[in-house]
Design a protein around this motif. Structure first.
Motif, short mmCIF file in Angstrom:
data_model
loop_
_atom_site.label_atom_id
_atom_site.label_comp_id
_atom_site.label_asym_id
_atom_site.label_seq_id
_atom_site.Cartn_x
_atom_site.Cartn_y
_atom_site.Cartn_z
N SER A 10 0.83 -1.21 0.00
CA SER A 10 0.00 0.00 0.00
C SER A 10 0.86 1.26 0.00
N GLY A 11 1.98 1.25 0.72
CA GLY A 11 2.88 2.40 0.73
C GLY A 11 3.48 2.66 -0.64
N ASP A 12 3.92 1.59 -1.29
CA ASP A 12 4.48 1.74 -2.64
C ASP A 12 3.41 2.17 -3.63
N LYS A 13 2.20 1.66 -3.44
CA LYS A 13 1.10 2.05 -4.33
C LYS A 13 0.81 3.53 -4.18
N ASN A 14 0.85 4.03 -2.95
CA ASN A 14 0.62 5.47 -2.73
C ASN A 14 1.71 6.30 -3.39
N ASN A 15 2.98 5.88 -3.25
CA ASN A 15 4.09 6.59 -3.90
C ASN A 15 3.94 6.57 -5.42
N THR A 16 3.55 5.42 -5.93
CA THR A 16 3.36 5.29 -7.37
C THR A 16 2.22 6.16 -7.85
N GLU A 17 1.13 6.19 -7.10
CA GLU A 17 -0.01 7.01 -7.49
C GLU A 17 0.36 8.49 -7.54
N GLU A 18 1.17 8.94 -6.61
CA GLU A 18 1.61 10.34 -6.64
C GLU A 18 2.40 10.62 -7.91
N ALA A 19 3.31 9.71 -8.26
CA ALA A 19 4.09 9.87 -9.49
C ALA A 19 3.18 9.78 -10.72
N MET A 20 2.16 8.93 -10.63
CA MET A 20 1.25 8.77 -11.76
C MET A 20 0.40 10.02 -11.98
N TYR A 21 0.01 10.69 -10.91
CA TYR A 21 -0.77 11.91 -11.06
C TYR A 21 0.05 12.99 -11.78
#
Length: 86
Positions: free
Chosen positions: A35-46
């Protein structure tokens, strides 16, 4: 993922570009990350999503293309580290 981004830059139709961008976004979200990595990835994806919009509006801009590619490379780095850790 690399194949999808290559296809993304070959597309010249704005509707098809938007669809491909959304497909890449969805595929990344499906990856098995913490979940932490997913959150970091989502920020980069935005950020990538925002810059992709600028590229889609002006596909002839080499600066916009470079920014999108840089953003994508950063996302892939986060994803690779996450998948190797899981």
């Amino acid at each position: 993922m690399a194949k999808m981004i290559t296809e993304f830059f070959k597309i010249t139709d704005t509707v098809a570009l938007t669809e491909m961008r959304n497909k890449i976004f969805t595929e990344i979200l499906r990856l098995p990350m913490s979940s932490g990595d997913k959150n970091n990835t989502e920020e980069a994806m935005y950020l990538w999503n925002y810059n992709s919009d600028a590229y889609i509006k002006n596909i002839k801009s080499t600066a916009a293309k470079g920014t999108v590619m840089t953003d994508f490379t950063a996302m892939i780095k986060i994803i690779d580290i996450s998948l190797l850790g899981n």
